[in-house]
Design a protein around this motif. Structure first.
Motif, PDB file in Angstrom:
ATOM      1  N   ARG A 167      -4.679   4.428 -10.116  1.00  0.00           N
ATOM      2  CA  ARG A 167      -3.564   4.289  -8.854  1.00  0.00           C
ATOM      3  C   ARG A 167      -3.196   5.622  -8.416  1.00  0.00           C
ATOM      4  O   ARG A 167      -3.007   5.715  -6.947  1.00  0.00           O
ATOM      5  N   THR A 168      -3.069   6.840  -8.920  1.00  0.00           N
ATOM      6  CA  THR A 168      -2.923   8.138  -8.316  1.00  0.00           C
ATOM      7  C   THR A 168      -4.002   8.636  -7.500  1.00  0.00           C
ATOM      8  O   THR A 168      -3.997   8.831  -6.500  1.00  0.00           O
ATOM      9  N   LEU A 169      -5.203   8.349  -8.052  1.00  0.00           N
ATOM     10  CA  LEU A 169      -6.422   8.635  -7.389  1.00  0.00           C
ATOM     11  C   LEU A 169      -6.623   8.139  -6.206  1.00  0.00           C
ATOM     12  O   LEU A 169      -6.782   8.522  -5.031  1.00  0.00           O
ATOM     13  N   VAL A 170      -6.487   6.852  -5.993  1.00  0.00           N
ATOM     14  CA  VAL A 170      -6.655   5.631  -4.894  1.00  0.00           C
ATOM     15  C   VAL A 170      -5.405   6.279  -3.841  1.00  0.00           C
ATOM     16  O   VAL A 170      -5.710   6.446  -2.684  1.00  0.00           O
ATOM     17  N   LYS A 171      -4.324   6.251  -4.232  1.00  0.00           N
ATOM     18  CA  LYS A 171      -3.081   6.806  -3.221  1.00  0.00           C
ATOM     19  C   LYS A 171      -3.591   8.226  -2.710  1.00  0.00           C
ATOM     20  O   LYS A 171      -3.384   8.449  -1.458  1.00  0.00           O
ATOM     21  N   GLU A 172      -4.039   8.979  -3.521  1.00  0.00           N
ATOM     22  CA  GLU A 172      -4.341  10.280  -2.894  1.00  0.00           C
ATOM     23  C   GLU A 172      -5.553  10.376  -1.874  1.00  0.00           C
ATOM     24  O   GLU A 172      -5.424  10.995  -0.718  1.00  0.00           O
ATOM     25  N   ARG A 173      -6.403   9.429  -2.178  1.00  0.00           N
ATOM     26  CA  ARG A 173      -7.643   9.401  -1.245  1.00  0.00           C
ATOM     27  C   ARG A 173      -7.370   8.669  -0.097  1.00  0.00           C
ATOM     28  O   ARG A 173      -7.887   8.903   1.058  1.00  0.00           O
ATOM     29  N   ILE A 174      -6.175   7.793  -0.157  1.00  0.00           N
ATOM     30  CA  ILE A 174      -5.685   7.086   0.912  1.00  0.00           C
ATOM     31  C   ILE A 174      -4.895   7.921   1.787  1.00  0.00           C
ATOM     32  O   ILE A 174      -5.216   8.184   3.273  1.00  0.00           O
ATOM     33  N   GLN A 175      -4.062   8.754   1.467  1.00  0.00           N
ATOM     34  CA  GLN A 175      -3.440   9.917   2.198  1.00  0.00           C
ATOM     35  C   GLN A 175      -4.230  10.858   2.778  1.00  0.00           C
ATOM     36  O   GLN A 175      -4.204  11.198   3.902  1.00  0.00           O
ATOM     37  N   THR A 176      -5.398  11.294   2.082  1.00  0.00           N
ATOM     38  CA  THR A 176      -6.431  12.189   2.584  1.00  0.00           C
ATOM     39  C   THR A 176      -7.080  11.704   3.790  1.00  0.00           C
ATOM     40  O   THR A 176      -7.168  12.274   4.769  1.00  0.00           O
TER      41      THR A 176
ATOM     42  N   LEU B  64      -3.905  -2.395 -11.078  1.00  0.00           N
ATOM     43  CA  LEU B  64      -3.979  -1.126 -10.234  1.00  0.00           C
ATOM     44  C   LEU B  64      -3.562  -1.960  -8.646  1.00  0.00           C
ATOM     45  O   LEU B  64      -2.649  -1.130  -8.151  1.00  0.00           O
ATOM     46  N   TYR B  65      -3.839  -3.001  -8.461  1.00  0.00           N
ATOM     47  CA  TYR B  65      -3.411  -3.683  -7.073  1.00  0.00           C
ATOM     48  C   TYR B  65      -1.779  -3.806  -7.135  1.00  0.00           C
ATOM     49  O   TYR B  65      -1.352  -3.597  -6.111  1.00  0.00           O
ATOM     50  N   GLU B  66      -1.636  -4.465  -8.262  1.00  0.00           N
ATOM     51  CA  GLU B  66       0.056  -4.532  -8.710  1.00  0.00           C
ATOM     52  C   GLU B  66       0.847  -3.197  -8.241  1.00  0.00           C
ATOM     53  O   GLU B  66       1.615  -3.334  -7.825  1.00  0.00           O
ATOM     54  N   GLY B  67       0.286  -2.106  -8.901  1.00  0.00           N
ATOM     55  CA  GLY B  67       0.980  -1.008  -8.764  1.00  0.00           C
ATOM     56  C   GLY B  67       0.811  -0.259  -7.349  1.00  0.00           C
ATOM     57  O   GLY B  67       1.761   0.288  -6.958  1.00  0.00           O
ATOM     58  N   LEU B  68      -0.279  -0.552  -6.814  1.00  0.00           N
ATOM     59  CA  LEU B  68      -0.355  -0.064  -5.196  1.00  0.00           C
ATOM     60  C   LEU B  68       0.789  -0.858  -4.285  1.00  0.00           C
ATOM     61  O   LEU B  68       1.407  -0.394  -3.442  1.00  0.00           O
ATOM     62  N   ALA B  69       0.920  -2.148  -4.817  1.00  0.00           N
ATOM     63  CA  ALA B  69       1.817  -2.972  -3.975  1.00  0.00           C
ATOM     64  C   ALA B  69       3.343  -2.310  -3.932  1.00  0.00           C
ATOM     65  O   ALA B  69       4.118  -2.613  -3.276  1.00  0.00           O
ATOM     66  N   THR B  70       3.688  -1.533  -4.862  1.00  0.00           N
ATOM     67  CA  THR B  70       5.069  -0.891  -5.089  1.00  0.00           C
ATOM     68  C   THR B  70       4.852   0.383  -4.216  1.00  0.00           C
ATOM     69  O   THR B  70       6.038   0.984  -4.116  1.00  0.00           O
TER      70      THR B  70
ATOM     71  N   ASP C 244       4.870   3.442  -1.332  1.00  0.00           N
ATOM     72  CA  ASP C 244       5.310   3.366  -0.040  1.00  0.00           C
ATOM     73  C   ASP C 244       4.235   4.339   0.941  1.00  0.00           C
ATOM     74  O   ASP C 244       4.141   5.353   0.938  1.00  0.00           O
ATOM     75  N   LEU C 245       3.234   3.354   1.333  1.00  0.00           N
ATOM     76  CA  LEU C 245       2.106   4.103   2.155  1.00  0.00           C
ATOM     77  C   LEU C 245       2.074   3.367   3.547  1.00  0.00           C
ATOM     78  O   LEU C 245       2.714   2.366   4.009  1.00  0.00           O
TER      79      LEU C 245
END
Length: 245
Positions: free
Chosen positions: A20-29, A50-56, A58-59
């Motif tokens: 979850r952390t890695l995907v969020k970082e790569r999205i933001q990058t 992972l998808y359930e976590g990403l749903a929470t 703020d992106l």
């Protein structure tokens, strides 16, 4: 040359938290660099939390384009649908524009037509004949397959298409091809369970048959991450050519 990172976590929950952390970082990058992010999702039980976590999170959802690396040839409301699972766990919970969620078509009588239609969607969305995904999420089966690229199947030989028809036990699937996956900026494997040890030992062996263990084919032009839980990763820690972080 592919940049390979291998990380092993105590259990699946820790693996999911790291992903979850890695995907969020790569999205933001990706969004910071070019104003948007393209991501291809995987199916299976491991990425669901992972998808359930990403749903929470703020992106900037309107800047994401969502695809799937492979799909069973079933309707969206079928319990085996990768897209149906991701929509319920994540995409239906956030404000991603509907036209940014590119669901694999499975309504054609001929799966080859569906593969061609999905390839056309990818080309039109990227506006390039050489699309480069920012993130591709992959799993790996206990036979070493990834996406719907199964051992000793014709899909492994496709080099002139972005999307093709895979096959398992006589059932068609729509899948990204090896060249499309390897054009990506970041591939992230999520692998959990002791039943994956044999395949992993061959995927990371210095010499093994790529046709028998298709995940060996995945060598993207960008980053390659293997995120494993301890049950899966135990077998590779003793391999002399493997450096685990």
């Amino acid at each position: 040359m592919t940049s390979v990172q291998i990380e092993i976590y105590p259990d699946r929950s820790a693996l999911v938290a790291r992903s979850r952390t890695l995907v969020k970082e790569r999205i933001q990058t990706a969004i910071a660099a070019k104003g948007s992010c393209s991501i291809a999702l995987a199916g299976g039980s491991t990425p669901k939390p992972l998808y359930e976590g990403l749903a929470t999170e703020d992106l900037p959802w309107s800047k994401l384009h969502i695809f799937w690396g492979d799909e069973r040839y079933v309707t969206l409301n079928d319990p085996n649908s990768n897209a149906g699972m991701a929509k319920a766990a994540w995409l239906d919970q956030v404000s991603i524009p509907k036209d940014h969620v590119h669901i694999t078509p499975t309504h054609f009588e001929d799966p080859a037509e569906a593969a061609a239609a999905y390839e056309k969607t990818i080309l039109q969305t990227f506006g390039s004949d050489r699309p480069e995904f920012d993130i591709i999420l992959l799993g790996m089966g206990d036979d070493g397959h990834t996406a719907s690229l199964f051992p000793h199947t014709e899909a492994l030989n496709v080099r002139d298409r972005l999307v093709t028809v895979g096959e398992k036990a006589g059932e068609p699937r729509i899948t990204f091809t090896i060249p499309l996956i390897n054009q990506s900026r970041c591939v992230i494997f999520l692998v959990s369970g002791s039943n994956k040890q044999m395949a992993l030992s061959q995927v990371f062996a210095k010499e093994a048959d790529n046709t028998t263990f298709p995940s060996r084919h995945i060598q993207p032009q960008g980053e390659l991450w293997w995120l494993l839980d301890a049950d899966a990763g135990e077998v590779i820690q003793s391999l002399p050519n493997v450096q685990v972080l």
